[in-house]
Design a protein around this motif. Structure first.
Motif, PDB file in Angstrom:
ATOM      1  N   LEU A 101       1.006  -1.212  -0.047  1.00  0.00           N
ATOM      2  CA  LEU A 101      -0.050   0.022  -0.038  1.00  0.00           C
ATOM      3  C   LEU A 101       0.864   1.321  -0.062  1.00  0.00           C
ATOM      4  O   LEU A 101       0.224   2.312  -0.325  1.00  0.00           O
ATOM      5  CB  LEU A 101      -0.959   0.099   0.964  1.00  0.00           C
ATOM      6  CG  LEU A 101      -2.063  -0.868   1.110  1.00  0.00           C
ATOM      7  CD1 LEU A 101      -2.908  -1.108   2.469  1.00  0.00           C
ATOM      8  CD2 LEU A 101      -3.141  -0.529  -0.060  1.00  0.00           C
ATOM      9  N   LYS A 102       2.153   1.118   0.324  1.00  0.00           N
ATOM     10  CA  LYS A 102       3.070   2.484   0.226  1.00  0.00           C
ATOM     11  C   LYS A 102       3.378   2.663  -1.054  1.00  0.00           C
ATOM     12  O   LYS A 102       3.751   3.830  -1.502  1.00  0.00           O
ATOM     13  CB  LYS A 102       4.350   2.148   0.867  1.00  0.00           C
ATOM     14  CG  LYS A 102       4.189   1.828   2.330  1.00  0.00           C
ATOM     15  CD  LYS A 102       5.369   1.654   2.799  1.00  0.00           C
ATOM     16  CE  LYS A 102       5.416   1.183   4.478  1.00  0.00           C
ATOM     17  NZ  LYS A 102       6.984   1.358   5.077  1.00  0.00           N
ATOM     18  N   MET A 151      -1.466   2.400  -5.570  1.00  0.00           N
ATOM     19  CA  MET A 151      -1.918   1.136  -5.189  1.00  0.00           C
ATOM     20  C   MET A 151      -3.379   1.145  -4.641  1.00  0.00           C
ATOM     21  O   MET A 151      -3.697   2.074  -3.748  1.00  0.00           O
ATOM     22  CB  MET A 151      -1.042   0.475  -4.444  1.00  0.00           C
ATOM     23  CG  MET A 151      -1.750  -1.120  -3.905  1.00  0.00           C
ATOM     24  SD  MET A 151      -2.100  -2.109  -5.323  1.00  0.00           S
ATOM     25  CE  MET A 151      -0.351  -2.382  -5.965  1.00  0.00           C
ATOM     26  N   ASP A 152      -4.344   0.390  -5.210  1.00  0.00           N
ATOM     27  CA  ASP A 152      -5.799   0.390  -5.026  1.00  0.00           C
ATOM     28  C   ASP A 152      -5.780  -0.536  -3.891  1.00  0.00           C
ATOM     29  O   ASP A 152      -5.701  -1.670  -3.889  1.00  0.00           O
ATOM     30  CB  ASP A 152      -6.582   0.140  -6.179  1.00  0.00           C
ATOM     31  CG  ASP A 152      -7.994   0.175  -5.718  1.00  0.00           C
ATOM     32  OD1 ASP A 152      -8.612  -1.033  -5.405  1.00  0.00           O
ATOM     33  OD2 ASP A 152      -8.606   1.388  -6.080  1.00  0.00           O
ATOM     34  N   TYR A 162      -9.590   4.280  -3.258  1.00  0.00           N
ATOM     35  CA  TYR A 162      -8.645   4.308  -2.273  1.00  0.00           C
ATOM     36  C   TYR A 162      -8.068   5.682  -1.921  1.00  0.00           C
ATOM     37  O   TYR A 162      -7.517   6.436  -2.867  1.00  0.00           O
ATOM     38  CB  TYR A 162      -7.249   3.458  -2.617  1.00  0.00           C
ATOM     39  CG  TYR A 162      -6.100   3.485  -1.681  1.00  0.00           C
ATOM     40  CD1 TYR A 162      -6.183   2.973  -0.295  1.00  0.00           C
ATOM     41  CD2 TYR A 162      -5.027   4.007  -1.947  1.00  0.00           C
ATOM     42  CE1 TYR A 162      -5.225   2.986   0.656  1.00  0.00           C
ATOM     43  CE2 TYR A 162      -3.975   4.153  -0.998  1.00  0.00           C
ATOM     44  CZ  TYR A 162      -4.055   3.630   0.075  1.00  0.00           C
ATOM     45  OH  TYR A 162      -3.240   3.701   1.252  1.00  0.00           O
ATOM     46  N   GLY A 163      -8.025   6.378  -0.584  1.00  0.00           N
ATOM     47  CA  GLY A 163      -7.563   7.458  -0.490  1.00  0.00           C
ATOM     48  C   GLY A 163      -8.651   8.749  -0.442  1.00  0.00           C
ATOM     49  O   GLY A 163      -8.398   9.831  -0.057  1.00  0.00           O
ATOM     50  N   ILE A 164      -9.871   8.314  -0.915  1.00  0.00           N
ATOM     51  CA  ILE A 164     -10.853   9.334  -0.965  1.00  0.00           C
ATOM     52  C   ILE A 164     -11.723   9.166   0.244  1.00  0.00           C
ATOM     53  O   ILE A 164     -12.626   8.118   0.032  1.00  0.00           O
ATOM     54  CB  ILE A 164     -11.519   9.552  -2.345  1.00  0.00           C
ATOM     55  CG1 ILE A 164     -10.406   9.567  -3.356  1.00  0.00           C
ATOM     56  CG2 ILE A 164     -12.605  10.575  -2.280  1.00  0.00           C
ATOM     57  CD1 ILE A 164     -10.033  11.017  -3.125  1.00  0.00           C
ATOM     58  N   SER A 189      -5.068   8.808  -7.328  1.00  0.00           N
ATOM     59  CA  SER A 189      -6.015   7.685  -7.320  1.00  0.00           C
ATOM     60  C   SER A 189      -7.273   8.282  -8.194  1.00  0.00           C
ATOM     61  O   SER A 189      -7.937   7.576  -8.820  1.00  0.00           O
ATOM     62  CB  SER A 189      -6.369   7.473  -6.013  1.00  0.00           C
ATOM     63  OG  SER A 189      -5.180   6.839  -5.425  1.00  0.00           O
ATOM     64  N   LEU A 190      -8.005   9.494  -7.810  1.00  0.00           N
ATOM     65  CA  LEU A 190      -9.076   9.987  -8.247  1.00  0.00           C
ATOM     66  C   LEU A 190      -8.993   9.908  -9.753  1.00  0.00           C
ATOM     67  O   LEU A 190     -10.037   9.703 -10.400  1.00  0.00           O
ATOM     68  CB  LEU A 190      -9.159  11.522  -7.638  1.00  0.00           C
ATOM     69  CG  LEU A 190     -10.539  12.145  -8.039  1.00  0.00           C
ATOM     70  CD1 LEU A 190     -11.899  11.412  -7.866  1.00  0.00           C
ATOM     71  CD2 LEU A 190     -10.672  13.687  -7.850  1.00  0.00           C
TER      72      LEU A 190
END
Length: 277
Positions: A83-84, A88-89, A159-161, A198-199
């Motif tokens: 995940l680093k 990466m989703d 991921y991240g949102i 990611s978006l």
């Protein structure tokens, strides 16, 4: 720092993120991993190739980033370190996680074994089968969507949102009247890489663009100034010129307002309409 890598300084934050993930998403992906077990096999993040990662469903650019992280930053010591890697989703990570087996790093000067594969199955056969079937199965779980039609629930799958960013994206979209280019995502307050990248992977600006238009010949000063691209002072001058000289017929006529230039007009033109009053 390498430009293509995300270096997380606190592994505990990643572990915490995994613990608080929506349980339904975790269950869904664990079931997906089980149902596709015949298509996957155990692999070591420190010996897997880019081609193998692509056969598991990673796009080529992301597979290459995994290898670059391993080579330029450090070898992997746990599956969560995947995940680093920038971009990466989490959905794909949770599907791959049961198959990640990392051997202890060898002492200096010694070779390490690379045998984590089922010897009864030819690798080329696995590549072909995985790429055709597993990638298709994964993509069905999270596929690109139209940002102008998306709600916060859909955005939060990225991921991240999280909830805050998802609401902020929708609010900014509504203020604009709709996105017309992906580079407008850069204008969303507080949204930075890797969240922004990611978006951009999943949120697309699809035609037809049914943006909300500002009716320049009937809009009020206050309504015009509510648009993110138009300041209060600019709105005041635009309306004042209209009141003195009559309706605008095109965006080019805004150049008659001395404080406005072609850069401003190019930015706002697609949000304007010129119906007569």
């Amino acid at each position: 720092m390498q430009p293509d890598l995300l270096l997380a300084s606190d592994v505990r934050k990643l572990d915490s993120l995994l613990r608080v993930m929506d349980e339904n998403v975790i269950i869904k992906n664990e079931e997906a991993a089980i149902s596709n077990e015949s298509l996957l096999y155990d692999f070591d993040l420190n010996t897997v190739t880019s081609a193998e990662l692509q056969s598991f469903g990673l796009p080529e650019f992301l597979a290459d980033r995994v290898l670059k992280y391993r080579e330029k930053v450090k070898p992997f010591t746990s599956s969560s370190e995947l995940l680093k890697v920038y971009g990466m989703d989490s959905t794909l990570y949770l599907t791959l996680k049961p198959f990640i087996k990392i051997k202890a790093l060898p002492e200096s000067g010694k070779n390490r074994s690379e045998s984590y594969y089922h010897s009864s199955v030819d690798r080329d056969t696995l590549y072909s089968r995985n790429k055709k079937n597993f990638s298709k199965s994964f993509k069905s779980q999270l596929i690109p969507f139209d940002i102008n039609q998306a709600d916060t629930a859909q955005l939060k799958k990225i991921y991240g949102i999280g909830a805050v960013y998802a609401q902020r994206i929708v609010d900014y979209r509504d203020l604009l009247g709709g996105f017309i280019r992906q580079d407008q995502f850069n204008e969303i307050y507080g949204l930075k890489s890797p969240n922004l990248d990611s978006l951009k992977i999943y949120a697309k600006v699809n035609p037809p663009l049914n943006v909300k238009k500002l009716k320049l010949n009937s809009i009020t000063e206050k309504e015009l100034a509510n648009h993110p691209y138009i300041s209060y002072q600019q709105a005041k001058l635009i309306i004042a010129y209209r009141d003195m000289h009559g309706d605008y017929n095109s965006a080019a006529e805004l150049l008659n307002v001395k404080v406005l230039d072609s850069t401003f007009i190019e930015k706002v033109e697609e949000y304007l309409s010129f119906e007569a009053r």
